[in-house]
Design a protein around this motif. Structure first.
Motif, short mmCIF file in Angstrom:
data_model
loop_
_atom_site.label_atom_id
_atom_site.label_comp_id
_atom_site.label_asym_id
_atom_site.label_seq_id
_atom_site.Cartn_x
_atom_site.Cartn_y
_atom_site.Cartn_z
N LEU A 54 27.65 29.38 22.64
CA LEU A 54 26.55 29.75 23.54
C LEU A 54 25.43 30.41 22.75
N PRO A 55 24.19 30.18 23.15
CA PRO A 55 23.07 30.80 22.44
C PRO A 55 22.89 32.26 22.80
N GLY A 56 22.48 33.06 21.82
CA GLY A 56 22.03 34.45 21.95
C GLY A 56 22.50 35.24 23.15
N ALA A 57 21.57 35.45 24.11
CA ALA A 57 21.83 36.33 25.25
C ALA A 57 22.95 35.83 26.14
N ARG A 58 23.27 34.53 26.09
CA ARG A 58 24.30 33.99 26.97
C ARG A 58 25.71 34.26 26.45
N ALA A 59 25.83 34.61 25.21
CA ALA A 59 27.15 34.89 24.64
C ALA A 59 27.65 36.23 25.16
N PRO A 60 28.92 36.32 25.55
CA PRO A 60 29.44 37.59 26.08
C PRO A 60 29.48 38.68 25.01
N LYS A 61 29.01 39.86 25.38
CA LYS A 61 29.06 41.01 24.48
C LYS A 61 30.43 41.68 24.51
N ARG A 62 31.16 41.43 25.61
CA ARG A 62 32.49 42.03 25.74
C ARG A 62 33.40 41.08 26.49
N VAL A 63 34.64 41.00 26.02
CA VAL A 63 35.66 40.18 26.68
C VAL A 63 36.91 41.03 26.85
N VAL A 64 37.48 40.98 28.04
CA VAL A 64 38.73 41.68 28.33
C VAL A 64 39.74 40.66 28.84
N VAL A 65 40.94 40.68 28.28
CA VAL A 65 42.03 39.81 28.75
C VAL A 65 42.85 40.58 29.77
N VAL A 66 43.00 40.01 30.95
CA VAL A 66 43.75 40.66 32.03
C VAL A 66 44.86 39.74 32.51
N PRO A 67 45.98 40.29 32.98
CA PRO A 67 47.05 39.43 33.50
C PRO A 67 46.68 38.74 34.80
N GLU A 68 45.77 39.35 35.57
CA GLU A 68 45.33 38.78 36.84
C GLU A 68 43.95 39.33 37.14
N LEU A 69 43.05 38.47 37.61
CA LEU A 69 41.71 38.92 38.00
C LEU A 69 41.78 39.68 39.32
N PRO A 70 41.01 40.76 39.45
CA PRO A 70 40.90 41.40 40.77
C PRO A 70 40.33 40.41 41.78
N ARG A 71 40.85 40.43 42.99
CA ARG A 71 40.41 39.45 43.98
C ARG A 71 40.17 40.11 45.34
N ARG A 72 39.33 39.43 46.11
CA ARG A 72 39.15 39.71 47.52
C ARG A 72 39.34 38.41 48.28
N GLY A 73 39.84 38.51 49.50
CA GLY A 73 40.07 37.30 50.26
C GLY A 73 41.19 36.49 49.62
N PRO A 74 41.30 35.21 49.98
CA PRO A 74 42.41 34.42 49.49
C PRO A 74 42.31 33.99 48.04
N GLY A 75 41.12 34.05 47.43
CA GLY A 75 41.05 33.55 46.06
C GLY A 75 39.80 33.92 45.29
N LYS A 76 38.84 34.58 45.90
CA LYS A 76 37.59 34.87 45.22
C LYS A 76 37.77 36.03 44.25
N PRO A 77 37.25 35.90 43.02
CA PRO A 77 37.23 37.06 42.13
C PRO A 77 36.39 38.18 42.74
N ASP A 78 36.87 39.39 42.64
CA ASP A 78 36.14 40.56 43.13
C ASP A 78 35.19 41.00 42.02
N ARG A 79 33.96 40.52 42.09
CA ARG A 79 33.01 40.76 41.00
C ARG A 79 32.66 42.23 40.84
N ARG A 80 32.64 42.97 41.91
CA ARG A 80 32.38 44.41 41.80
C ARG A 80 33.50 45.10 41.02
N ALA A 81 34.75 44.73 41.32
CA ALA A 81 35.88 45.33 40.61
C ALA A 81 35.90 44.88 39.15
N VAL A 82 35.56 43.61 38.90
CA VAL A 82 35.50 43.11 37.52
C VAL A 82 34.42 43.86 36.74
#
Length: 438
Positions: A393-421
């Motif tokens: 990925l070019p410049g600004a699009r490359a992630p500055k931080r990556v975290v490996v998690v066993p399970e993504l926080p979720r709301r509802g039946p399957g949506k990632p909880d972006r606020r919690a992430v």
């Protein structure tokens, strides 16, 4: 005319008894013939006002739900004409909505689904019935005049239970067999050969609730699974665009398109809800104003969604993500889906959620939470993932931080909880996290 009774709270989830109760309450509202009539306890008597059904989670406190409805519900608004009140999870805004839905709209959605697929059939319920995708499975079963096959995930979703549910449906049905899944469920099903083979025997597997990666879709279709991607929301009674094509009677347009044709998705048609049923209240601290809204154009109801999309020359819709998900990093707009797609192409990555986090230098920095694939074959190295993503990925699009998690926080039946992430990624470094970089 009789005064309308208090909202009728009914448990959802996937417990067979709770599901049967919710389905029985829907039958008289849909005014359709079924093989099993509604019980006297749920069918309104002659001259009685119809109840407003409110599906709730199996674990919710009814007193708290009632108190919230007393505080937020506007009985003189769209709720006065509604049959079902849907309560959204608020995965991005942190403030769920109250959506007034008519039985007419729910039925129109179910009939349009059957018209797009192979006609009425047997439906498998593998999603919580109090969320719109699960509730719509019950509505479709009523419209089809069939009994749903319930996959009980009360103790957690398992591919073994899904395989058993598919076997029961395939053995008992003389017609099409359908089900709805979210991407996380499909990802796990593909790691189970028995479940994958059973899914390949279904007539259609509707996939929605969250964005599905191209790699996941390719794997599923390569295994012979008849996946149909769906786009929709509670405000549209569930999915109303299948594989990019709106269902019969539904129209999708793009508001204020940019030079690439991308803009806000607007939807119209008989599947739309009556409107939002909550009073305008102060937004909770830290929450964003929900950006979806109902309006009218040329005398027709119109939903201005909170999503970005683009139509091709054949009128096929591509969904590009939420309007407010775009990250501004160093003055450059970054589409989280582009970064997520790059991460999902890396070996061993099952799911990824990309958000912006505060950064003193860039204003916002691109950061990612990554979940290993069920058959990844080993632990993921966060720094190696970040380096690989930066190479792709070019410049600004490359992630500055990556975290490996066993399970993504979720709301509802399957949506990632972006606020919690976002809260997770903005916190201090911990094992499984890459160091911040330029």
């Amino acid at each position: 005319m009789s005064a309308r009774p208090a909202p009728l709270l009914l448990r959802g989830g996937t417990d067979p008894d709770a599901v049967a109760g919710l389905r029985a309450a829907l039958v008289p509202l849909l005014a359709l013939e079924t093989s099993r009539p509604a019980s006297c306890a749920t069918a309104p008597g002659p001259g009685a006002a119809r109840p407003l059904l409110v599906p709730i989670s199996p674990h919710e406190d009814e007193a708290r739900v009632c108190a919230d409805l007393a505080r937020r519900l506007d009985p003189a608004g769209p709720a006065s004409r509604a049959d079902v009140l849907l309560r959204t999870s608020g995965s991005t805004t942190g403030t769920g909505s109250l959506i007034a839905m008519s039985a007419t709209a729910l039925t129109a959605s179910a009939r349009a689904t059957h018209a797009r697929l192979a006609g009425p059939g047997t439906w498998i319920l593998a999603l919580p019935a109090h969320h719109v995708a699960g509730l719509q499975v019950l509505v479709r079963s009523i419209v089809a005049g069939t009994e749903p096959i319930v996959v009980n995930a009360t103790g957690g979703f398992t591919t073994g239970a899904l395989t058993d549910g598919l076997a029961r449906a395939l053995a008992s049905s003389g017609g099409p067999v359908y089900l709805s899944l979210v991407p996380t469920q499909l990802l796990r099903a593909l790691a189970d050969p028995d479940c994958s083979r059973a899914l390949a025997r279904a007539s259609a597997v509707l996939l929605g609730g969250a964005a599905a990666s191209a790699a996941l879709l390719a794997r599923a279709r390569g295994a012979g699974i008849p996946v149909v991607t769906t786009y929709g929301m509670s405000e549209t009674g569930g999915g109303c665009v299948y594989d990019g094509a709106p269902l019969d009677g539904v129209t999708a347009t793009i508001e204020d398109p940019d030079a690439t044709g991308a803009g806000r998705i607007a939807l119209a048609g008989p599947v739309l809800a009556l409107g939002y049923a909550h009073r305008e209240l102060p937004i909770e601290s830290g929450a964003k104003e929900p950006s979806s809204r109902f309006t009218a154009r040329d005398g027709r109801p119109l939903l201005l969604t909170s999503d970005r999309g683009r139509l091709d020359g054949h009128g096929r819709l591509s969904v590009l993500g939420r309007l407010d998900d775009v990250i501004i990093s160093g003055g450059i707009k970054v589409d989280p889906r582009e970064v997520e797609a790059a991460l999902l192409r890396l070996p061993g990555v099952g799911e990824a959620c990309v958000v912006g986090i505060p950064d003193a230098r860039w204003g916002s920095a691109v950061a990612a939470a990554v979940m290993p694939a069920p058959t990844g074959g080993g632990a993921l190295d966060a720094e190696a993932l970040r380096s690989a993503a930066r190479a792709a990925l070019p410049g600004a699009r490359a992630p500055k931080r990556v975290v490996v998690v066993p399970e993504l926080p979720r709301r509802g039946p399957g949506k990632p909880d972006r606020r919690a992430v976002a809260a997770l990624l903005a916190g201090p470094s911990r094992p499984g996290a890459s160091r911040p970089g330029d």
